[in-house]
Scaffold this active site. Structure first.
Site, PDB file in Angstrom:
ATOM      1  N   ASP A  29       3.479  -1.098  -0.801  1.00 40.23           N
ATOM      2  CA  ASP A  29       3.609  -0.236  -1.976  1.00 40.23           C
ATOM      3  C   ASP A  29       4.945   0.491  -1.855  1.00 40.23           C
ATOM      4  OD1 ASP A  29       1.614   2.431  -3.510  1.00 40.23           O
ATOM      5  OD2 ASP A  29       3.602   1.613  -3.937  1.00 40.23           O
ATOM      6  N   LYS A  77       9.018   4.255 -10.351  1.00 39.97           N
ATOM      7  CA  LYS A  77       9.969   5.369 -10.210  1.00 39.97           C
ATOM      8  C   LYS A  77      11.418   4.955 -10.503  1.00 39.97           C
ATOM      9  CE  LYS A  77       6.806   7.681  -7.030  1.00 39.97           C
ATOM     10  NZ  LYS A  77       6.394   8.923  -7.669  1.00 39.97           N
ATOM     11  N   TYR A  83      -0.995   7.165  -0.778  1.00 36.01           N
ATOM     12  CA  TYR A  83      -1.446   7.260  -2.168  1.00 36.01           C
ATOM     13  C   TYR A  83      -0.854   6.082  -2.919  1.00 36.01           C
ATOM     14  CZ  TYR A  83      -1.830   9.062  -6.975  1.00 36.01           C
ATOM     15  OH  TYR A  83      -2.101   9.216  -8.325  1.00 36.01           O
TER      16      TYR A  83
HETATM   17  P1  KE4 Z   1       2.411   6.430 -10.806  1.00 36.59           P
HETATM   18  O1  KE4 Z   1       1.180   5.826 -11.396  1.00 36.59           O
HETATM   19  O2  KE4 Z   1       2.290   7.935 -10.654  1.00 36.59           O
HETATM   20  O3  KE4 Z   1       3.702   5.999 -11.531  1.00 36.59           O
HETATM   21  O4  KE4 Z   1       2.607   5.833  -9.337  1.00 36.59           O
HETATM   22  C1  KE4 Z   1       1.559   5.974  -8.414  1.00 36.59           C
HETATM   23  C2  KE4 Z   1       2.113   5.835  -7.018  1.00 36.59           C
HETATM   24  C3  KE4 Z   1       1.928   4.641  -6.346  1.00 36.59           C
HETATM   25  N1  KE4 Z   1       2.412   4.454  -5.105  1.00 36.59           N
HETATM   26  C4  KE4 Z   1       3.113   5.433  -4.481  1.00 36.59           C
HETATM   27  C5  KE4 Z   1       3.635   5.192  -3.102  1.00 36.59           C
HETATM   28  C6  KE4 Z   1       3.346   6.673  -5.129  1.00 36.59           C
HETATM   29  O5  KE4 Z   1       4.046   7.637  -4.481  1.00 36.59           O
HETATM   30  C7  KE4 Z   1       2.847   6.877  -6.419  1.00 36.59           C
HETATM   31  C8  KE4 Z   1       3.022   8.187  -7.163  1.00 36.59           C
HETATM   32  N2  KE4 Z   1       3.640   9.237  -6.435  1.00 36.59           N
HETATM   33  C9  KE4 Z   1       3.275  10.596  -6.812  1.00 36.59           C
HETATM   34  C10 KE4 Z   1       4.107  11.557  -5.973  1.00 36.59           C
HETATM   35  N3  KE4 Z   1       3.810  11.540  -4.641  1.00 36.59           N
HETATM   36  C11 KE4 Z   1       3.476  10.845  -8.255  1.00 36.59           C
HETATM   37  C12 KE4 Z   1       3.453  12.304  -8.644  1.00 36.59           C
HETATM   38  C13 KE4 Z   1       2.261  12.637  -9.474  1.00 36.59           C
HETATM   39  O6  KE4 Z   1       1.176  12.121  -9.166  1.00 36.59           O
HETATM   40  O7  KE4 Z   1       2.440  13.430 -10.409  1.00 36.59           O
END
Ligand code: KE4
Length: 427
Positions: A238, A266, A143
């Site tokens: 990523d 994060k 993701y």
């Molecule tokens: P954000 O846009 O949510 O800050 O980041 C997206 C993203 C990009 N790349 C990786 C590897 C990620 O894990 C994420 C976001 N992770 C999820 C949890 N697995 C965020 C939690 C959520 O969607 O509420």
């Protein structure tokens, strides 16, 4: 008796889609009502009914030093006293950029944005501009945020909902995204043999954290690097989740691979909204206003988020921090594995640094999304609720990773293992 969380969830559902501002928080895949959190402190969360939990989600990764760490809170407060955002350059942004560059060998310049999604979508735009090619390759179960072209059999929330390709993603966007199985270099080589000269970038989670925690097979990341070099595509790591998590220098340092672009998020925001993408001077020099590739953001690099990020990264500079995080995670995972073995429950656990995963399966390895999907999700959901009852707050989805913070001391790890022993008997 209706809990306050249930009341609040009902109220929220009237005005917020699904009652939450990010899907996975709604507990849809595990069932039940999500506790509404009143506060966090150290490794603990307290919900609006006063129930306390040892938290292994840590806001999905950012809170590696624990909730409301006094150093981080003080840094945010001091910054806020001087104003929250100016839409103008501030000294802290350069300091944070230099802290990132100092730890990530592949990064010579970095741009701060507001989320991981923004970081990845910007890195992909840059890769397309730099190569003059349109097509990207991602891997099933990984993701990379919710930009249109990346919601194509994504992991995390989308996988949890079994909606591999989100409605609203245009055919054009999906057409420029090819999806392959994770940990499979043969599949990648086959695709590149046919379409290698169309590929702008291969984007990958170097340790996958959005289908549980799935480790790269030996040689996999090196194979991605060589494949990209062979066809002239950029390799994008990523590291939104793995950056400053699996190692002070992320997975690229841990595994010794040099990507062309890295995305972060994060932890670098310490709980406030920060994302970043970075790479060589040559590549990053193409980003506006230095170059023609446009990307912008009102609150990018804002002083509060930068202050929280800098304070967090400074706390992580202390000698032995990563060894401690890894040792505690090892103890936790070994303890849980032993508990499951004693209870006769087939289970596979793993961790990379303080990022961990647990799969209910007879399989000896879990290497990709279909392996994870074949695990006993129903048993995971019983495990999740059993631990929640025990006051242990795990990620509410079998397709997420867990995180240990510096605030999880030995006593809490022991307490968690003891809770797991009680729950295992109910599985
Ligand atoms: P954000 O846009 O949510 O800050 O980041 C997206 C993203 C990009 N790349 C990786 C590897 C990620 O894990 C994420 C976001 N992770 C999820 C949890 N697995 C965020 C939690 C959520 O969607 O509420």
């Amino acid at each position: 008796m209706t809990t306050r969380s249930e009341e609040m969830f009902r109220d929220a559902c009237e005005v917020i889609p699904g009652g939450v501002n990010s899907p996975v928080r709604a507990f849809k895949s595990v069932g039940g009502t999500p506790p509404f959190i009143q506060e966090g402190r150290g490794a603990w969360l307290t919900d609006v009914d006063g129930k306390r939990y040892v938290d292994y989600v840590g806001s999905w990764g950012p809170l590696i030093v624990g909730h409301a760490h006094p150093v981080v809170v003080e840094a945010i407060g001091k910054a806020a006293e001087k104003g929250c955002s100016f839409g103008a350059p501030t000294p802290g942004e350069t300091v944070l950029a230099r802290k990132i560059i100092a730890r990530f060998p592949s990064i010579e310049m970095v741009r701060l944005v507001n989320s991981g999604t923004e970081a990845v979508m910007s890195a992909i735009r840059l890769a397309r501009a730099a190569t003059g090619r349109d097509v990207i390759i991602k891997f099933e179960g990984c993701y990379h945020g919710h930009a249109d072209g990346l919601l194509v059999s994504a992991g995390s929330g989308a996988a949890t909902f079994g909606v591999p390709t989100s409605p609203g993603t245009t055919r054009a966007a999906a057409r420029d995204t090819l999806v392959l199985p994770y940990n499979d270099l043969t599949a990648l080589d086959g695709l590149l043999a046919q379409r290698g000269n169309e590929i702008a970038a291969v984007v990958v989670e170097p340790v996958a954290g959005n289908m549980g925690c799935v480790l790269p097979k030996s040689g996999y990341l090196e194979g991605l690097r060589q494949a990209c070099d062979r066809v002239g595509a950029l390799l994008i790591f990523d590291e939104v989740m793995t950056g400053f998590r699996v190692d002070r220098g992320g997975a690229q340092t841990l595994y010794g691979i040099r990507p062309d672009l890295t995305t972060l998020g994060k932890i670098i925001g310490g709980g406030l909204p920060v994302g970043a993408y970075g790479g060589s001077r040559e590549l990053m020099g193409r980003i506006a206003p230095a170059g023609p590739v446009y990307q912008a953001g009102t609150l990018s690099g804002n002083p509060l988020a930068v202050a929280a990020g800098m304070a967090t990264l400074e706390l992580l500079e202390e000698a032995g921090v990563y060894e401690t995080l890894a040792a505690r995670s090892e103890k936790l995972m070994d303890g849980v594995a032993e508990v499951m073995r004693s209870a006769g429950i087939p289970c596979l656990v793993n961790h990379v640094g303080s990022m961990f995963g647990l799969f209910f399966t007879e399989a000896k390895v879990v290497e990709n999304f279909s392996d994870v999907s074949a695990c006993d999700i129903g048993r995971f959901n019983r495990w999740f609720h059993g631990m929640l009852q025990e006051g242990i707050y795990l990620a509410p989805s079998a397709f997420e990773a867990g995180f240990v913070s510096l605030a999880h001391d030995e006593a809490l790890i022991e307490q968690t293992i003891a809770a797991a022993a009680r729950v295992a008997r109910l599985l």
